[in-house]
Design an enzyme around this catalytic site. Structure first.
Site, short mmCIF file in Angstrom:
data_model
loop_
_atom_site.label_atom_id
_atom_site.label_comp_id
_atom_site.label_asym_id
_atom_site.label_seq_id
_atom_site.Cartn_x
_atom_site.Cartn_y
_atom_site.Cartn_z
N ARG A 1 16.51 73.10 -25.22
CA ARG A 1 17.13 73.14 -23.89
C ARG A 1 16.24 73.81 -22.84
NH1 ARG A 1 22.85 75.41 -25.98
NH2 ARG A 1 21.41 76.20 -27.58
N GLN A 2 15.18 74.45 -23.30
CA GLN A 2 14.22 75.04 -22.35
C GLN A 2 13.06 74.06 -22.16
OE1 GLN A 2 13.31 79.25 -22.93
NE2 GLN A 2 15.14 79.47 -24.21
N HIS B 1 17.17 67.22 -27.47
CA HIS B 1 18.08 67.44 -26.34
C HIS B 1 17.71 66.54 -25.16
CE1 HIS B 1 21.04 69.50 -23.94
NE2 HIS B 1 20.13 69.88 -23.07
N LYS C 1 31.24 68.22 -14.19
CA LYS C 1 31.42 69.65 -14.45
C LYS C 1 30.42 70.45 -13.63
CE LYS C 1 28.13 70.60 -18.15
NZ LYS C 1 27.90 71.14 -19.49
N THR D 1 28.56 76.69 -27.87
CA THR D 1 29.73 77.58 -27.81
C THR D 1 31.03 76.79 -27.69
OG1 THR D 1 29.59 77.77 -25.40
CG2 THR D 1 28.37 79.39 -26.71
#
Length: 323
Positions: free
Chosen positions: A101-102, A135, A199, A230
């Site tokens: 994700r980075q 990702h 979102k 999460t």
């Protein structure tokens, strides 16, 4: 002098997720190679191959699960050790690619850690890297060596087809960035339609669903994503779909990261089933009745066999298994 050369394939696993590595080896009719991995008293990692790897195609399987940094460095050491032991080719098999994700600078003074990890793998000595459902596809471009980016989509579609063959499903993306993935699912499911949720993200791992675009009332909705971390995004999306009249909501994702409150949120959510793959280990405390696991071992094993035999990976899967 003339020598008839033979190719040899060897598979080794770090300590991150040896169960998946053994399953992959079983599909190939092989065993895992013998390697010594332990820590010194100060926490430094030590590795040593207990068998000869000279001239072999060495596959080092390690998923980047918790503890992420230890498992990454352990794989780097295994790759370096194989290089210094004169392995012919070294293939790093990374079912879940850490730091994915980075992959860009979203704000000033941030690193691009996904690129840093790619550099570390190749500098250590990896001649090729295999991963599942990155990702973002752009991570492939971070490698100067061949990079096979597989997808578990055919396996997950197969599960949906088996269990919901008679349903007119709505494939829903939990955010606008997932629309492309939802469209790929929808194209493989007859009579399925598509929806997506808008979102906003207020902080790391904190998001809020604003609106639903698409007809969901009275339908079974399938939320699709590459990972559940999460579970805030996917559970919020499920509540939004149920509020708009969805009959049932399923969640389908490749990587069960399941950090922090994820398991509690999934257990308390209106999601009826959570379909995941085994790219990451699922500890007993995360083993909910609503979680169903699909194994990626067959596609990883088939890819490793194709690489060893110098066959085309994309042709093996009719280009369906490449992002």
């Amino acid at each position: 002098m003339e020598i008839v050369t033979k190719k040899r394939m060897q598979i080794f696993s770090g300590r991150g997720y040896p169960e998946l590595a053994r399953e992959v080896a079983d599909h190939l009719g092989m065993r895992l190679g013998d390697v010594d991995v332990h820590e010194f008293a100060n926490g430094e990692i030590y590795v040593r191959y207990r068998e000869n790897v000279r001239g072999s195609d060495v596959f080092v399987i390690q998923t980047h699960c918790k503890p992420v940094n230890d498992n990454i460095f352990e794989q780097l050491e295994l790759i370096d050790a194989a290089k210094r032991a004169s392995a012919k080719r070294i293939i790093a098999v990374v079912p879940f690619y850490g730091y994915a994700r980075q992959d860009r600078k979203a704000r000033s003074r941030e690193p691009i850690t996904a690129k840093l990890l790619a550099d570390m793998l190749t500098t250590a000595g990896a001649d090729r890297v295999v991963s599942v459902d990155l990702h973002t596809g752009q991570i492939q471009g971070f490698f100067d060596k061949p990079m096979d980016s597989l997808t578990a989509l055919p396996l997950l579609v197969g599960w949906l087809t088996e269990h919901y063959a008679d349903e007119e499903l709505v494939i829903a993306a939990p955010d606008a960035g997932g629309v492309r993935l939802a469209a790929r699912f929808q194209s493989r499911l007859p009579n399925a339609s598509i929806a997506f949720l808008a979102k906003t993200r207020t902080a790391h791992n904190v998001s809020q669903t604003l609106a639903v675009v698409g007809e969901v009332q009275g339908h079974t909705c399938v939320l699709v994503d590459d990972m559940i971390d999460t579970a805030g995004t996917i559970c919020g999306a499920a509540e939004a779909l149920m509020e708009r009249g969805a009959k049932e909501v399923l969640a389908v994702a490749t990587h069960p990261v399941l950090s922090g409150p994820a398991t509690r949120r999934l257990a308390e959510s209106s999601i009826s089933k959570v379909v995941l793959t085994n790219t990451l280990p699922l500890p007993p405390e995360h083993d909910l009745d609503k979680i169903h696991i699909v194994s990626v071992a067959p596609i990883i094993a088939s890819t490793m066999k194709a690489i060893f035999e110098d066959e085309s990976v994309s042709e093996l899967f009719d280009d369906d298994n490449q992002r």
